[in-house]
Design a protein around this motif. Structure first.
Motif, PDB file in Angstrom:
ATOM      1  N   LEU A  32      28.690 -19.703  11.772  1.00  0.00           N
ATOM      2  CA  LEU A  32      27.745 -20.376  10.880  1.00  0.00           C
ATOM      3  C   LEU A  32      27.246 -21.696  11.479  1.00  0.00           C
ATOM      4  CD1 LEU A  32      29.483 -19.792   7.418  1.00  0.00           C
ATOM      5  CD2 LEU A  32      27.540 -18.554   8.385  1.00  0.00           C
ATOM      6  N   LEU A  33      28.111 -22.380  12.231  1.00  0.00           N
ATOM      7  CA  LEU A  33      27.705 -23.644  12.841  1.00  0.00           C
ATOM      8  C   LEU A  33      26.950 -23.443  14.159  1.00  0.00           C
ATOM      9  CD1 LEU A  33      30.965 -25.764  12.303  1.00  0.00           C
ATOM     10  CD2 LEU A  33      28.852 -25.835  10.960  1.00  0.00           C
ATOM     11  N   GLY A  34      27.011 -22.240  14.702  1.00  0.00           N
ATOM     12  CA  GLY A  34      26.395 -21.960  15.998  1.00  0.00           C
ATOM     13  C   GLY A  34      24.901 -21.719  15.924  1.00  0.00           C
ATOM     14  N   VAL A  44      28.140 -26.037   5.420  1.00  0.00           N
ATOM     15  CA  VAL A  44      29.118 -24.946   5.412  1.00  0.00           C
ATOM     16  C   VAL A  44      30.305 -25.291   4.530  1.00  0.00           C
ATOM     17  CG1 VAL A  44      30.743 -23.638   6.838  1.00  0.00           C
ATOM     18  CG2 VAL A  44      28.432 -24.073   7.674  1.00  0.00           C
ATOM     19  N   VAL A  45      30.882 -26.467   4.736  1.00  0.00           N
ATOM     20  CA  VAL A  45      32.133 -26.829   4.059  1.00  0.00           C
ATOM     21  C   VAL A  45      31.901 -27.241   2.613  1.00  0.00           C
ATOM     22  CG1 VAL A  45      34.065 -28.458   4.054  1.00  0.00           C
ATOM     23  CG2 VAL A  45      33.259 -27.472   6.211  1.00  0.00           C
ATOM     24  N   MET A  99      23.419 -17.855   2.292  1.00  0.00           N
ATOM     25  CA  MET A  99      24.856 -17.858   2.548  1.00  0.00           C
ATOM     26  C   MET A  99      25.647 -18.074   1.247  1.00  0.00           C
ATOM     27  SD  MET A  99      25.199 -17.175   5.737  1.00  0.00           S
ATOM     28  CE  MET A  99      23.719 -16.157   5.556  1.00  0.00           C
ATOM     29  N   GLN A 100      25.072 -18.805   0.303  1.00  0.00           N
ATOM     30  CA  GLN A 100      25.723 -18.955  -0.996  1.00  0.00           C
ATOM     31  C   GLN A 100      25.748 -17.629  -1.755  1.00  0.00           C
ATOM     32  OE1 GLN A 100      23.333 -22.192  -2.551  1.00  0.00           O
ATOM     33  NE2 GLN A 100      24.917 -23.706  -2.068  1.00  0.00           N
ATOM     34  N   VAL A 101      24.659 -16.872  -1.680  1.00  0.00           N
ATOM     35  CA  VAL A 101      24.621 -15.538  -2.290  1.00  0.00           C
ATOM     36  C   VAL A 101      25.645 -14.632  -1.611  1.00  0.00           C
ATOM     37  CG1 VAL A 101      23.197 -13.496  -2.695  1.00  0.00           C
ATOM     38  CG2 VAL A 101      22.218 -15.777  -2.994  1.00  0.00           C
ATOM     39  N   LEU A 102      25.753 -14.763  -0.300  1.00  0.00           N
ATOM     40  CA  LEU A 102      26.757 -14.004   0.456  1.00  0.00           C
ATOM     41  C   LEU A 102      28.161 -14.298  -0.078  1.00  0.00           C
ATOM     42  CD1 LEU A 102      26.961 -13.748   4.332  1.00  0.00           C
ATOM     43  CD2 LEU A 102      28.928 -14.558   3.055  1.00  0.00           C
ATOM     44  N   GLU A 103      28.454 -15.571  -0.314  1.00  0.00           N
ATOM     45  CA  GLU A 103      29.775 -15.947  -0.835  1.00  0.00           C
ATOM     46  C   GLU A 103      30.021 -15.351  -2.220  1.00  0.00           C
ATOM     47  OE1 GLU A 103      32.338 -17.685   0.493  1.00  0.00           O
ATOM     48  OE2 GLU A 103      31.304 -17.769   2.411  1.00  0.00           O
TER      49      GLU A 103
END
Length: 480
Positions: A32-34, A44-45, A99-103
């Protein structure tokens, strides 16, 4: 007949292996940071990862009830589908919102994990419970370990881009998705679709039992207790099920021994989730993956295998947990707190890796002991309820901790400050059980002396054994 349990067990093991075979898991934060996602550490965190905690908490109770009402199989299919959506989005989607939807979808997959461990008990005889549980749990650990190892080998030896690890994980999720469709549909469940099985339940007896170490299990909660009459029907309505669950909850938690182990379960699982969820961000902080060939896969593999070995060793420990329970919980909680503190303060990636392995192995050892102690005091149906309640409390605590410490709407602390708080958190747990142990020791010393007389085990008065009278009262005054 062997075929009655072998076929669904094999299918469930295949499903468990491929659904937990995730080469991308140890490298998620680095990915995710890459350059593939190009997100910041704060995003991310503090903005993405907390969504898993919130979704897991919100979904846990509805999924628990739906799992039983729909009889497990549909929830296994939902879990497999959620994993496909999760890893498809990890491969293709971009941005914080995606990415929030992914979580959220990963939260669905995590919450429905209860269906995996509940399904097998509805299609096999009770005599096969221990065997099939061992198969299912070991195959998930095997899938997780081999997945982490493969991911590390591909990254280190093959210089494979992290994106390809996510693609492999997605393919394994697709294979897992095919398996549940072939599972037989259970005819019963624990609450909504229940058939009378009293004759087969160990919990139906009011007689005291003994564990393999010879300790009296004084808190064995009988299944045939008040409120079980509804179970004799083939199915129950939602209102009746909730009433029955409440009655079971009150009776189960009337045992102070069970409460003590449940308190440790909830408190420590909350901290464990936080450390495991955010440790990759700590590793990135100590030594970014752009500057170092990371070995997260090896660390996850070793910690999982050592944790499994520690859990396996529990079955051979000859320890009176009635006597040494609080002391063990206090001592090992100190080890966990020290491991997290070392991870946070000594800015060396190798020390951090070793501390993480110690942390996970110690937690898995203790959670296995706690699981065993709780399970031996309850019937099959009730310990499913207690485990669910303990997990719910752990998630409530984790949500509170996440909102205050991690989320940008709270303090939004950086990863080093977070881990310092987690170390203090585990130290507080150790103090709680130190106080509980001292309190128990003081009560034992100040109590009336126990004189062993030959007639203690003889039948007296109205025909009740004297030892049995002691057993009826111990459950409620030994612990916290």
């Amino acid at each position: 007949m062997p075929e009655s349990w072998l076929f669904p067990t094999v299918l469930l093991c295949i499903y468990g292996f491929f659904s937990n075979f995730r080469p991308s898991e140890p490298f998620l934060t680095a990915f995710l940071l890459g350059p593939d996602k190009n997100l910041t550490e704060t995003q991310v965190v503090n903005e993405i990862y907390p969504l898993w905690t919130y979704s897991y908490l919100v979904l846990l109770i509805p999924v628990f009830l739906a799992t039983d009402y729909l009889r497990y199989k549909p929830l296994l299919i939902l879990q497999a589908g959620s994993l496909i959506v999760t890893y498809a989005m990890l491969v293709k989607a971009q941005g914080v919102v995606a990415m929030q939807v992914l979580e959220f979808f990963f939260g669905i997959a995590t919450a429905t994990d209860i269906a995996y461990y509940s399904y097998i008990y509805s299609v096999v005889e009770q005599a096969q419970y221990q065997k099939v549980t061992g198969f299912c749990r070991s195959v998930t650990l095997l899938g997780s370990s081999i997945g982490s190892l493969l991911g590390q080998v591909l990254v280190s030896a093959g210089q494979v881009p992290l994106l390809y690890l996510s693609v492999i994980t997605l393919l394994c999720a697709c294979i897992a998705f095919l398996t549940p469709w072939f599972l037989p549909m259970p005819a019963k469940s624990l609450f909504f679709h229940h058939k009378d099985t009293h004759a087969h339940e160990n919990g139906g007896s009011l007689e005291p039992t003994t564990d393999p170490q010879g300790d009296s299990l004084e808190c064995k909660v009988p299944l045939n207790s008040e409120g079980d009459g509804a179970h004799e029907k083939d199915s129950s309505g939602l209102t009746e099920v909730l009433r029955m669950l409440w009655a079971d909850f009150r009776q189960s938690y009337s045992c102070s021994t069970l409460v003590a182990w449940s308190v440790w379960w909830a408190l420590s699982t909350c901290g464990y989730f936080q450390v495991v969820n955010y440790v990759q961000a700590l590793w990135e902080k100590i030594l970014p993956s752009k500057e170092f060939h990371i070995y997260n896969g090896y660390v996850e593999t070793i910690s999982t295998l050592l944790g499994a070995l520690a859990a396996f060793a529990v079955g051979y420990m000859k320890v009176s947990w009635e006597v040494w329970g609080e002391l063990a919980l206090c001592t090992f909680s100190v080890v966990i707190a020290a491991s997290v503190y070392v991870m946070d303060t000594i800015m060396n990636i190798w020390v951090c890796y070793v501390s993480y392995v110690i942390f996970r192995a110690t937690y898995m050892l203790l959670i296995t002991i706690a699981t065993y102690q709780i399970a031996t005091n309850l019937s099959m149906k009730r310990y499913a309820l207690v485990f669910g309640v303990n997990t719910l409390i752990a998630l409530l605590l984790q949500t509170l901790l996440t909102v205050i410490v991690v989320d940008t709407s709270g303090l939004g602390l950086d990863i080093l400050q977070q881990f310092l708080i987690y170390a203090i958190y585990f130290a507080v747990i150790a103090v709680i059980f130190l106080v509980a142990g001292l309190y128990k020791w003081r009560r034992t010393r100040s109590g009336p002396p126990q004189v062993a007389l030959p007639e203690e085990t003889s039948v007296i008065g109205n025909g009740s054994p004297a030892a049995g009278q002691k057993e009826d009262t111990d459950c409620h005054d030994d612990y916290l």
